[in-house]
Structures are given as C-alpha cells and as structure tokens.
Design an enzyme around this catalytic site. Structure first.
Site, PDB file in Angstrom:
ATOM      1  N   ARG A 148       0.988  -1.172   0.036  1.00 22.03           N
ATOM      2  CA  ARG A 148       0.051   0.131   0.032  1.00 22.03           C
ATOM      3  C   ARG A 148       1.023   1.444   0.053  1.00 22.03           C
ATOM      4  O   ARG A 148       1.985   1.500   0.451  1.00 22.03           O
ATOM      5  CB  ARG A 148      -0.696   0.152   1.356  1.00 22.03           C
ATOM      6  CG  ARG A 148      -0.088   0.026   2.107  1.00 22.03           C
ATOM      7  CD  ARG A 148      -1.586  -0.802   4.013  1.00 22.03           C
ATOM      8  NE  ARG A 148      -1.144  -0.523   4.916  1.00 22.03           N
ATOM      9  CZ  ARG A 148      -0.165  -1.995   5.095  1.00 22.03           C
ATOM     10  NH1 ARG A 148       0.653  -3.009   4.385  1.00 22.03           N
ATOM     11  NH2 ARG A 148       0.625  -2.008   6.539  1.00 22.03           N
ATOM     12  N   CYS A 157      -5.590  21.890   5.553  1.00 25.62           N
ATOM     13  CA  CYS A 157      -6.788  21.394   6.001  1.00 25.62           C
ATOM     14  C   CYS A 157      -7.616  22.709   6.144  1.00 25.62           C
ATOM     15  O   CYS A 157      -7.047  23.876   6.715  1.00 25.62           O
ATOM     16  CB  CYS A 157      -5.869  20.416   7.261  1.00 25.62           C
ATOM     17  SG  CYS A 157      -5.051  19.550   6.964  1.00 25.62           S
ATOM     18  N   CYS A 164       0.075  18.284  14.879  1.00 24.44           N
ATOM     19  CA  CYS A 164       0.171  17.341  13.371  1.00 24.44           C
ATOM     20  C   CYS A 164       1.094  16.769  13.191  1.00 24.44           C
ATOM     21  O   CYS A 164       2.555  17.449  13.424  1.00 24.44           O
ATOM     22  CB  CYS A 164      -0.565  18.213  12.471  1.00 24.44           C
ATOM     23  SG  CYS A 164      -0.667  17.256  10.940  1.00 24.44           S
TER      24      CYS A 164
HETATM   25  C1  LIG Z   1       0.190   4.108   8.264  1.00 25.05           C
HETATM   26  C2  LIG Z   1       0.469   4.245   6.921  1.00 25.05           C
HETATM   27  C3  LIG Z   1      -0.252   3.769   6.148  1.00 25.05           C
HETATM   28  C4  LIG Z   1      -1.522   2.546   6.293  1.00 25.05           C
HETATM   29  O1  LIG Z   1      -0.949   1.557   7.694  1.00 25.05           O
HETATM   30  P1  LIG Z   1      -1.962   0.510   7.587  1.00 25.05           P
HETATM   31  O2  LIG Z   1      -1.410  -0.599   8.916  1.00 25.05           O
HETATM   32  O3  LIG Z   1      -2.330  -0.261   6.926  1.00 25.05           O
HETATM   33  O4  LIG Z   1      -3.201   1.417   7.767  1.00 25.05           O
HETATM   34  C5  LIG Z   1       0.496   3.163   4.869  1.00 25.05           C
HETATM   35  N1  LIG Z   1       1.668   3.975   4.663  1.00 25.05           N
HETATM   36  C6  LIG Z   1       2.436   4.688   5.291  1.00 25.05           C
HETATM   37  C7  LIG Z   1       3.514   5.252   4.981  1.00 25.05           C
HETATM   38  C8  LIG Z   1       1.658   5.001   6.106  1.00 25.05           C
HETATM   39  O5  LIG Z   1       2.089   5.956   7.332  1.00 25.05           O
HETATM   40  S1  SF4 Z   2      -3.881  16.004  12.009  1.00 33.52           S
HETATM   41 FE1  SF4 Z   2      -2.088  17.267  10.611  1.00 33.52          FE
HETATM   42  S2  SF4 Z   2      -3.353  15.745   8.835  1.00 33.52           S
HETATM   43 FE2  SF4 Z   2      -4.569  15.934   9.881  1.00 33.52          FE
HETATM   44  S3  SF4 Z   2      -6.583  16.964  10.105  1.00 33.52           S
HETATM   45 FE3  SF4 Z   2      -4.895  17.727  11.788  1.00 33.52          FE
HETATM   46  S4  SF4 Z   2      -3.520  19.581  10.985  1.00 33.52           S
HETATM   47 FE4  SF4 Z   2      -4.550  18.263   8.917  1.00 33.52          FE
END
Ligand SMILES: *Cc1c(COP(=O)(O)O)cnc(C)c1O
Ligand code: SF4
Length: 455
Positions: A148, A157, A164
């Site tokens: 993924r 945002c 964040c």
């Molecule tokens: C969190 C994240 C994902 C998704 O991870 P899951 O465990 O499937 O939720 C994919 N790529 C990156 C870079 C991430 O930080």
């Molecule tokens: S955590 Fe960061 S990226 Fe996520 S909604 Fe808040 S400001 Fe936006």
C-alpha cells in the site's frame, strides 16, 4: 422527506443555534457557545452557519482574532505573531463553538489554539521523524509497506491540529498537488503491481477541489491491481457540514472505499459530526477512527473509553490509537508509551472488542507502525505457554503437538511451591484470582443450582 432530512434542509430560524454537545458537560454550554459565536460572527444566520463555504471563509487565521480569543496584551502579541508565522493556525467557527472558554484545559481549545509551548519545544523532535521524505518514490507518494502507498494529496486542512505530525509541510503553503504531480504518482502505481491499496491523505483531501479529487480517485480506480482506496480526513470532526450530499455521492462512485477520520475526544461527537458520519456510512463507506494520544486531552482510560463508546454509538470503528510522534513543536502533547498500554489494559476484556483501537507507535526512521499492548504472554517453554487474561487469571495453554502422556512424564515434583512454576510443571490448569465479579457470579450461579437441586 424524513424528519431528520427536513431539519437539515430547512434551518428553523435565522439565529445561530449551536447544538449542545452530546456528552453533556454542563447545561450552560449552549448559551456560552452561542455567545462566543456572536462575538466573532454577530451577523451570521443559521443557514450561513450550516454552509461549509461560510465556515471556510470565516475561519480564524490571523493575529487579530487570536488576540481577542486569548485576550492578549500588546506586549504579548509579537510572540504570538512569531508563533503563528512558524506554525500557522486556522479554526473553523464550528470547531471553535465546541470549546468551553471558561476552561483553559479544554480539550477542543488545546487542539486548535496555538500555544507558546510549540515554540519552546521547537528544538525538540524532528521535522520528519517518520522519514516520509526518504520513502517518497515520487514527490508526495510514500511507499513504505509492501502492498500500500500513501498519497499526500494536499497540505491544506480546514483546521490545523496543533499536534499534527505533518507540521513540516505547513511551510509549503496551502495547496494541493497539481495534476502533473498526480500523473507522476499514478504512473508509479501503474508500474508497481504489488500496490493493492492507495491511501489518499494530506493535509485533508476532502478540502481539495472536488473535481480534481474525483478525477484522482477515478484514475486510481482504473488501475487493475489497485483493489481498495482509503481516504484520511478530519472533515467530519472539524467541519462536518463540509461532508455534503454531492461529496458523498462522488465518493460513493469510487468504492470499495474506506474512510478514516480523527476524533480525539468525546466532546467532538456532536449531532453535526454524527450526521456527517451517517451520510458517509449510508453511502456504503465504512468509517474508522485514528485517534492521537494527547497529553492533557485524552490521556486517560476513562476519556478514551468514553470516546470509543461514543464512536461505537455513531458506528465509527476505533482503528488506531497513535502514540504522538516526536515532531517539532508537538513535544508538550507527548505522553509516555506506558500511558497507551495502560489505556488498552483498562479496556481489553472489560469492554467490547469492537471499541478497542490498536495502540501503535509510528517508529522513527521509517520503521512504520508498531503495535504495542499489555503483556498477555507471560512465559513460554518448548510446548507450553503461560498466558494471563485481563482479570489476572493465569492460564497454561498447550501447543497442538503436546500429548497428555508427555505432560504426565514431565511432572517431577518441581514447582510444588505453587505460583507459575506449578502451572508449567503440570499441576493444575490455571491460577485464578477469586475476587473478581466473574467469580462472584460463578459462585452465585453454583449456589442457585444447588438450591434448585434441593427443591
Ligand atoms: C499509516 C500508513 C499506511 C497505512 O497503514 P495501515 O496499517 O494499513 O493503516 C500506509 N503508508 C504509510 C506511509 C503510513 O504511514
Ligand atoms: S492532523 Fe494534520 S493533516 Fe490531519 S487534519 Fe490535523 S492538521 Fe490536517
């Protein structure tokens, strides 16, 4: 038209009526919130309030309203100016209306209002502790896990969370990637057949131009090995009226699509955010939640349990509880790792598994998410395992190749002193704490049966 739909489409009056928050922190909430809204937006009507464009246009973003909000003295202003130059801020009227201004520790306020500690701690932590930049194959596309990828589609945002993780990209200004950038990402995904899931994140992709997002999702959908799409957005929490019927209709066309949002505190579960989630769910898009564990906001088992129960009631599945990343300007929100483990310890077994998130640490150096949980595995030998349950019951568990004969032979008298050695050496099946409610129920049941026999 259903009752709920009519309410939504025909604002009952021209005056703002901010709905009271659902967790009922106090009866005077409603009046205080309306006062606050009137202070900043005295002319606003209900239909304006419900209009996401009005909400976006009326966000607090400059020093002026911040001074009003915090009642700043002239000598304090330069420091706050420096603060918001370093880490800009933006608060939607809706989100601001959830805050209790008589409480400096208010969880809503802490998530949205700039705090001088962000500057104090500027030197602690990294800009990019997760080394996302290093795992970017193409600008804006992070390929860290085998199957993924994560698309940082925009750095805008509607509200900027003070905690964040991607504070570093705030400097780049508010913009989404161009179609050309997306073409490069799409190309990479097309030629990388192991990618079966694409996570569109940011920033908040639901603040993007809807046609561009529609196009991007459509292009991703067309790639045959991309089976699933996921969107990360905080819109349902910070600007729930932004989750419009048109938007949901567009998203619906790109299923299988999963949506992850970020509720961090029960006070964020309001009639409006519930309605927003409900619109998404009704379109056949599952909604999950990724909370961030934040000191002074939700770092207690009670608050977290309230939050997760509230989420379950609005059919949002708690998915992750994130340890707060060591990002520059965020240090004052971080808790010790043990706090997250304690929270899971207090939930697992005591409440439904569907309400329990996975506590994860996103490892510095690009290690990715690592789940942490209380220690349930106490000990192992070749064939036997000592486990404990949530109540403290200690159980011996056999691996499947273990035969009863072998078990008998191994008992050699050691472990007579009791405790866990006694279990491993073959005497008894469990060490049981007897003072729990469960055992009291069992004893009561036995008693009832006995009484029944006597009749
Ligand atoms: C969190 C994240 C994902 C998704 O991870 P899951 O465990 O499937 O939720 C994919 N790529 C990156 C870079 C991430 O930080
Ligand atoms: S955590 Fe960061 S990226 Fe996520 S909604 Fe808040 S400001 Fe936006």
């Amino acid at each position: 038209m259903s009752e709920a739909a009519r309410e939504y489409e025909e604002p009952p009056s021209q005056q703002i009526q901010v709905l009271p928050r659902e967790d009922a922190h106090g009866g005077d909430d409603l009046f205080r919130k309306v006062d606050l809204a009137r202070k900043f937006w005295p002319e606003a009507t209900q239909s304006e309030w419900n209009d996401p464009r009005w909400q976006m246009a009326n966000r607090l973003r400059t020093l002026e309203p911040l001074s009003t909000l915090l009642d700043l003295k002239p000598y304090q202003k330069p420091r706050y100016k420096r603060l918001i130059d370093a880490f800009h801020y933006s608060i939607t009227p809706y989100y601001l209306s959830l805050a209790n201004w008589s409480d400096p520790e208010d969880p809503i306020r802490k998530q949205c209002v700039p705090d001088l500690r962000e500057l104090e701690f500027q030197m602690v932590g990294d800009n990019d502790p997760l080394e996302e930049e290093d795992d970017m194959q193409v600008q804006g596309l992070v390929h860290r896990y085998p199957d993924r990828v994560l698309v940082i589609a925009t750095n805008a945002c509607s509200m900027y969370c003070r905690h964040c993780t991607r504070k570093r990209i705030w400097h780049e200004g508010e913009s989404s990637r161009s179609k050309k950038d997306f073409q490069a990402m799409l190309h990479y995904i097309r030629v990388t057949p192991e990618v079966r899931e694409v996570i569109v994140s940011g920033g908040d992709p639901l603040t993007m131009n809807m046609e561009l997002l529609d196009w991007l999702l459509g292009e991703l959908r067309r790639i045959s090995h991309v089976e699933v799409l996921r969107i990360g957005t905080r819109l349902p929490v910070v600007l729930p009226m932004g989750v419009t019927d048109d938007m949901v209709k567009m998203l619906r066309g790109h299923r299988p699509l999963w949506l992850n949002t970020q509720f961090n505190h029960p006070a964020e579960i309001t009639p409006e955010s519930r309605e927003a989630c409900d619109r998404i769910l009704s379109a056949g898009i599952p909604v999950s939640n990724q909370s961030v564990l934040l000191r002074g906001i939700n770092d207690s088992p009670e608050i977290m349990k309230d939050l997760c129960h509230g989420l379950q009631r609005i059919m949002v599945r708690p998915y992750y509880l994130f340890q707060c990343d060591p990002v520059r300007g965020v240090e004052h929100f971080r808790t010790s790792i043990w706090k997250g483990i304690e929270i899971i310890e207090m939930m697992r077994g005591y409440t439904g598994g569907l309400t329990i998130p996975n506590f994860v640490v996103d490892a510095p150096g690009g290690g990715g998410k690592i789940p942490l949980q209380p220690f349930y595995l106490l000990s192992v030998t070749d064939k036997e395992i000592l486990l404990r349950n949530y109540e403290g019951m200690i159980i011996k568990y056999y691996n499947p190749d273990e035969t009863h004969m072998e078990r008998g032979r191994k008992s050699n008298g050691a472990g007579r002193d009791g405790g866990t050695a006694q279990l491993l050496k073959g005497q008894g099946k469990a060490l049981v704490p007897e003072e729990t409610q469960r055992y009291k129920r069992r004893k009561q049941k036995d008693l009832l049966f006995k009484l029944g026999d006597m009749k």
